[in-house]
Design a protein around this motif. Structure first.
Motif, mmCIF file in Angstrom:
data_model
loop_
_atom_site.group_PDB
_atom_site.id
_atom_site.type_symbol
_atom_site.label_atom_id
_atom_site.label_comp_id
_atom_site.label_asym_id
_atom_site.label_seq_id
_atom_site.Cartn_x
_atom_site.Cartn_y
_atom_site.Cartn_z
ATOM 1 N N VAL A 1 1.028 -1.495 -0.100
ATOM 2 C CA VAL A 1 -0.245 -0.328 0.058
ATOM 3 C C VAL A 1 0.718 1.511 -0.072
ATOM 4 N N LEU A 2 0.409 2.221 -1.329
ATOM 5 C CA LEU A 2 1.130 3.512 -0.543
ATOM 6 C C LEU A 2 0.260 4.265 -0.137
ATOM 7 N N ASP A 3 1.310 5.411 0.371
ATOM 8 C CA ASP A 3 0.847 6.484 0.622
ATOM 9 C C ASP A 3 1.062 7.340 0.765
ATOM 10 N N ASN A 4 0.063 8.752 -0.344
ATOM 11 C CA ASN A 4 0.689 9.302 -0.897
ATOM 12 C C ASN A 4 1.108 10.844 0.393
ATOM 13 N N GLY A 5 0.748 10.605 1.076
ATOM 14 C CA GLY A 5 0.977 12.002 1.761
ATOM 15 C C GLY A 5 0.045 13.261 1.701
ATOM 16 N N ARG A 6 -0.748 12.644 0.565
ATOM 17 C CA ARG A 6 -2.297 14.160 0.423
ATOM 18 C C ARG A 6 -3.569 13.232 0.859
ATOM 19 N N GLY A 7 -3.279 12.509 1.233
ATOM 20 C CA GLY A 7 -4.767 11.605 1.634
ATOM 21 C C GLY A 7 -5.752 10.499 0.855
ATOM 22 N N LEU A 8 -3.792 9.745 -0.393
ATOM 23 C CA LEU A 8 -4.327 8.874 -1.326
ATOM 24 C C LEU A 8 -3.822 7.420 -0.588
ATOM 25 N N LEU A 9 -4.528 7.218 -0.384
ATOM 26 C CA LEU A 9 -4.241 5.596 -0.249
ATOM 27 C C LEU A 9 -4.257 4.559 -1.456
ATOM 28 N N ILE A 10 -2.708 3.908 -1.848
ATOM 29 C CA ILE A 10 -2.698 3.069 -3.660
ATOM 30 C C ILE A 10 -2.726 1.860 -2.569
ATOM 31 N N GLY A 11 -3.870 1.265 -2.542
ATOM 32 C CA GLY A 11 -3.646 -0.451 -2.563
ATOM 33 C C GLY A 11 -3.694 -1.543 -3.769
ATOM 34 N N GLN A 12 -2.973 -1.196 -4.766
ATOM 35 C CA GLN A 12 -2.628 -2.708 -5.948
ATOM 36 C C GLN A 12 -1.691 -2.267 -6.268
ATOM 37 N N SER A 13 -0.786 -3.096 -6.616
ATOM 38 C CA SER A 13 1.031 -2.958 -6.924
ATOM 39 C C SER A 13 0.992 -2.293 -8.164
ATOM 40 N N ILE A 14 -0.014 -2.539 -9.411
ATOM 41 C CA ILE A 14 0.453 -1.964 -10.306
ATOM 42 C C ILE A 14 0.178 -0.199 -10.882
ATOM 43 N N ALA A 15 -1.200 -0.293 -10.006
ATOM 44 C CA ALA A 15 -1.535 1.026 -9.957
ATOM 45 C C ALA A 15 -0.477 1.890 -8.991
ATOM 46 N N ILE A 16 0.329 2.160 -8.611
ATOM 47 C CA ILE A 16 1.067 2.209 -7.398
ATOM 48 C C ILE A 16 2.635 2.464 -9.093
ATOM 49 N N LEU A 17 3.051 1.683 -9.439
ATOM 50 C CA LEU A 17 3.709 1.214 -10.468
ATOM 51 C C LEU A 17 3.677 2.960 -11.161
ATOM 52 N N GLU A 18 2.483 3.110 -12.093
ATOM 53 C CA GLU A 18 2.074 3.705 -12.527
ATOM 54 C C GLU A 18 2.034 5.332 -11.733
ATOM 55 N N TYR A 19 1.257 5.270 -10.474
ATOM 56 C CA TYR A 19 1.655 6.425 -10.116
ATOM 57 C C TYR A 19 2.607 7.006 -9.664
ATOM 58 N N LEU A 20 3.794 6.061 -9.281
ATOM 59 C CA LEU A 20 5.045 6.430 -9.072
ATOM 60 C C LEU A 20 6.196 6.977 -10.620
ATOM 61 N N GLU A 21 5.799 6.378 -11.458
ATOM 62 C CA GLU A 21 6.480 6.937 -13.070
ATOM 63 C C GLU A 21 6.044 8.177 -13.024
ATOM 64 N N GLU A 22 4.457 8.666 -12.970
ATOM 65 C CA GLU A 22 4.069 10.133 -12.718
ATOM 66 C C GLU A 22 4.568 10.565 -12.127
ATOM 67 N N GLN A 23 4.769 10.163 -10.626
ATOM 68 C CA GLN A 23 5.717 11.028 -9.807
ATOM 69 C C GLN A 23 7.335 11.758 -10.160
ATOM 70 N N TYR A 24 8.178 10.400 -10.334
ATOM 71 C CA TYR A 24 9.781 9.872 -10.769
ATOM 72 C C TYR A 24 9.471 9.666 -12.097
ATOM 73 N N PRO A 25 9.619 10.475 -13.772
ATOM 74 C CA PRO A 25 9.857 10.526 -14.297
ATOM 75 C C PRO A 25 11.324 10.282 -15.078
ATOM 76 N N ALA A 26 11.901 10.679 -14.566
ATOM 77 C CA ALA A 26 13.392 9.704 -14.725
ATOM 78 C C ALA A 26 14.152 8.890 -14.351
#
Ligand SMILES: N[C@@H](CCC(=O)N[C@@H](CS)C(=O)NCC(=O)O)C(=O)O
Length: 226
Positions: free
Chosen positions: A57-82
């Motif tokens: 589970v990823l807590d983005n620190g701004r009220g969003l909890l993501i509980g699926q690993s693929i959604a976490i990977l896609e979200y992190l890709e947008e947050q860390y585009p390098a």
């Protein structure tokens, strides 16, 4: 951000391998023990998020909890585009996502084989030989689909993608924890996994010794050989 994870499961390892590949170090890691004891988790909020209390589970620190690993990977890709790990073009991203789906399905089917077939899970899942055999057959079928698609030094192309993280986490788990090797008729996947194993991101996890003693004989225990 905070990542709730544990050390050696196939879904948690997707994220751990990804973070290592990207060299992301500013996400706080909260290690949860396995089997999970949600009553020990902070404020019980993971249980609220997901009644199956699965990890990661990823807590983005701004009220969003993501509980699926693929959604976490896609979200992190947008947050860390390098060091893009999704693909540079719509076509590349489609191939990456297709491979992610194939290995996600393979993970579910392997889970059926292992949960219903291995004595290591018998206290949590009712043994069922027919379900285990169905899972095993579909798992190997998915690997053959991936074998046909593998093309490049990674699953696809010359740089790692999130599909490599999802696939490597699965094959690491099936081979190291359950003692199930890749099928001999998947030589491209065998070569790919050997290459992946040499990457620093893939440092082997520590499995609980008492579980490993039982789990690593899945093929013999179910009389199904990949
Ligand atoms: N579809 C979920 C599956 C996550 C999942 O099943 N994780 C396992 C650990 S590898 C888990 O937490 N299982 C709950 C349990 O066994 O209590 C994802 O992709 O994150």
């Amino acid at each position: 951000m905070k990542l709730y994870n544990f050390g050696w499961g196939p879904y948690p390892r997707r994220i751990a391998t990804y973070l290592a590949e990207k060299e992301i170090t500013d996400i706080e890691l909260v290690e949860v023990e396995f089997p999970h004891r949600p009553e020990l988790w902070p404020d019980g909020f993971l249980l609220k998020l997901n009644p199956a209390h699965s990890l990661p589970v990823l807590d983005n620190g701004r009220g969003l909890l993501i509980g699926q690993s693929i959604a976490i990977l896609e979200y992190l890709e947008e947050q860390y585009p390098a060091r893009n790990m999704l693909g540079a073009t719509p076509e590349d991203r489609a191939v990456t996502r297709e491979l992610v789906s194939i290995f996600d399905e393979a993970t579910s089917f392997f889970g059926l084989w292992a949960r219903q077939g291995s004595p290591v899970n018998a206290d949590r899942h009712r043994p069922n030989a027919a379900a285990a055999a169905f899972g095993a057959e579909r798992y190997v079928n998915k690997l053959r689909v991936a074998e046909a698609k593998q093309n490049g030094s990674f699953l696809f192309g010359s740089t790692p993608t999130i599909a490599d993280c999802v696939a490597a986490a699965l094959i690491e788990f099936t081979s190291q924890f359950y003692g199930v090797p890749l099928p001999a008729d998947c030589p491209k996947l065998l070569a790919w996994f050997a290459r992946m194993g040499e990457r620093p991101s893939m440092h082997p996890p520590k499995y609980p010794a008492e579980m490993l003693e039982v789990s690593r004989h899945l093929q013999e225990q179910t009389n199904i050989f990949a």
